[in-house]
Write a protein that holds these residues in place. Structure first.
Motif, PDB file in Angstrom:
ATOM      1  N   ALA A 292       0.831  -1.213   0.000  1.00  0.00           N
ATOM      2  CA  ALA A 292       0.000   0.000   0.000  1.00  0.00           C
ATOM      3  C   ALA A 292       0.861   1.258   0.000  1.00  0.00           C
ATOM      4  O   ALA A 292       2.013   1.242   0.450  1.00  0.00           O
ATOM      5  N   GLY A 293       0.284   2.329  -0.523  1.00  0.00           N
ATOM      6  CA  GLY A 293       0.960   3.618  -0.536  1.00  0.00           C
ATOM      7  C   GLY A 293       0.016   4.723  -0.098  1.00  0.00           C
ATOM      8  O   GLY A 293      -1.178   4.701  -0.417  1.00  0.00           O
ATOM      9  N   VAL A 294       0.558   5.671   0.663  1.00  0.00           N
ATOM     10  CA  VAL A 294      -0.223   6.839   1.102  1.00  0.00           C
ATOM     11  C   VAL A 294       0.549   8.058   0.611  1.00  0.00           C
ATOM     12  O   VAL A 294       1.636   8.358   1.119  1.00  0.00           O
ATOM     13  N   GLU A 295       0.006   8.715  -0.413  1.00  0.00           N
ATOM     14  CA  GLU A 295       0.749   9.832  -1.014  1.00  0.00           C
ATOM     15  C   GLU A 295       0.417  11.135  -0.293  1.00  0.00           C
ATOM     16  O   GLU A 295      -0.757  11.505  -0.156  1.00  0.00           O
ATOM     17  N   LEU A 296       1.456  11.830   0.152  1.00  0.00           N
ATOM     18  CA  LEU A 296       1.271  13.047   0.945  1.00  0.00           C
ATOM     19  C   LEU A 296       1.568  14.283   0.086  1.00  0.00           C
ATOM     20  O   LEU A 296       2.590  14.328  -0.614  1.00  0.00           O
ATOM     21  N   VAL A 297       0.651  15.247   0.151  1.00  0.00           N
ATOM     22  CA  VAL A 297       0.774  16.449  -0.680  1.00  0.00           C
ATOM     23  C   VAL A 297       0.564  17.701   0.173  1.00  0.00           C
ATOM     24  O   VAL A 297      -0.081  17.653   1.213  1.00  0.00           O
TER      25      VAL A 297
END
Ligand code: PLP
Length: 369
Positions: A292-297
């Motif tokens: 899984a990936g959690v992309e932070l912006v």
């Protein structure tokens, strides 16, 4: 050859649906390298009038650390210090990274522009110069990019149309990580070459392999005088101790139904991670199985990535609270995705702890960095 390695080859052949031959090496990089060589030699022997030698990969992919696999990969910052790496034998196309579509489009109205880009590139290079296409089913290095469902079948169709071999890198995806034994099985593909490593032994001992379909293997049969065999030797490949460990590892995966468990707890993990969307910092949550990936912006509107020190603050907070997470390998700008690949035996309670720790870590991201 030794008995554990022979049994392991048989086991892997079965898991890949039969009709394969398995060549053992020691690392994922070597497994991919062997695949490149096999593809080139196969093309030399099967298309004698042509010169098919190129491997097409995707930007932002990672296929290993040797000169050849770095060249095949598409991570500029990992390879620039060693360049030039190759002539023109490794060519790259746009990745199916929908959150940051390289064409600025949105699925499904994009019409799979990334797959079209592959076909355009093959035609531009000249199909008679291309040997194979290498893909990781779910791209891990870019921050876990799950392709749209039609993408990989379309890649396979294009390979078939132009007579190219499809080389699938299962080094991370393989052995249950994504909720199927192999990542490509989500899309019912039958690749010609499959590279496997890591999960084959759960990394308890170093072992990896390149599996090829029988029609590829047949090309290398012949009298010694014909010089058709693959001239590839590997001192430790298929070492009996490593092969025995891998065999037992796979038996445990099957006995404990860890692949099914990865699919089931993976859904629970994704549900938990999606709750993190209440933080404006979270631009995207994606994954399959226990990858899984959690992309932070900085902003959901502009999708501007968080800074390196901001993502580091999340990793540090997690580590201080007993949770090890990774980050994507997108160089200075796009290493802004937290990546997770927990053990396949993880429990729901432990997943709750991951989500809760990430929730606190993201809440504490310093705005000013
Ligand atoms: C997708 C992929 N391919 C290949 C490799 C290379 O494997 P190794 O480090 O065993 O050489 C890796 C390593 O992380 C990988 O993630």
């Amino acid at each position: 050859m030794n008995l554990p390695a022979a049994s392991l080859a048989e086991q892997i052949n079965g898991l890949l649906g039969g009709d394969n031959h398995v060549y053992f090496v020691n690392s994922g990089s070597e497994a991919n390298e062997a695949g490149f060589k096999i593809a080139r030699q196969y093309m030399k022997q099967e298309y004698p009038g042509e010169f098919r030698y190129k491997t097409i990969g995707r930007y932002w992919s990672y296929h290993g650390t040797t000169l050849g696999t770095l060249a095949a990969g598409g991570m500029g910052e990992r390879k620039s210090k060693f360049e030039p790496l190759s002539g023109n034998e490794f060519v790259h196309v746009a990745p199916p990274y929908c959150y940051r579509c390289p064409f600025g489009l949105t699925y499904p109205s994009c019409g799979l522009a990334c797959a079209k880009n592959l076909e355009t590139t093959i035609l531009g290079e000249g199909p008679e110069t291309v040997a194979e296409v290498i893909v990781e089913p779910i791209m891990s290095g870019v921050g876990v990019a799950v392709p749209p469902d039609e993408y990989l079948p379309e890649v396979a169709r294009i390979c078939q149309k132009y007579g190219l071999l499809l080389h699938v890198d299962e080094v991370i995806n393989g052995f249950g990580r994504t909720g199927k034994m192999f990542g490509h099985q989500h899309w019912d593909l039958t690749p010609d070459i499959v590279s496997i490593a890591k999960g084959i032994s759960s990394a308890y001992l170093p072992i990896a392999a390149t599996a090829v379909k029988n029609h590829v293997f047949q090309s290398f049969y012949g009298e010694p005088s014909e010089n058709r065999q693959v001239a590839q030797v590997n001192t430790y490949g298929g070492h009996p101790a490593a092969a025995a460990v891998a065999l037992r590892n796979i038996e445990i995966l099957l006995e404990e139904k860890l692949v099914e468990r990865s699919a089931e707890t993976g859904r629970y993990l994704m549900d938990g991670l999606r709750t993190l969307m209440h933080h404006p910092w979270v631009g995207d949550v994606r994954g399959k199985g226990l990858l899984a990936g959690v992309e932070l912006v900085r902003s959901r509107e502009t999708k501007e990535p968080v800074g390196s020190r901001q993502i580091q603050s999340v990793m540090d907070f997690c580590r201080e609270n007993g949770l090890i997470v990774g980050r994507s390998g997108g160089g200075q700008r796009y290493s802004n995705t937290i990546t997770l690949s927990p053990p396949l035996v993880i429990t729901r309670g432990e997943i709750d702890r991951i989500v809760e720790t990430l929730n606190r870590a993201i809440a504490e991201i310093p705005a000013a960095l």
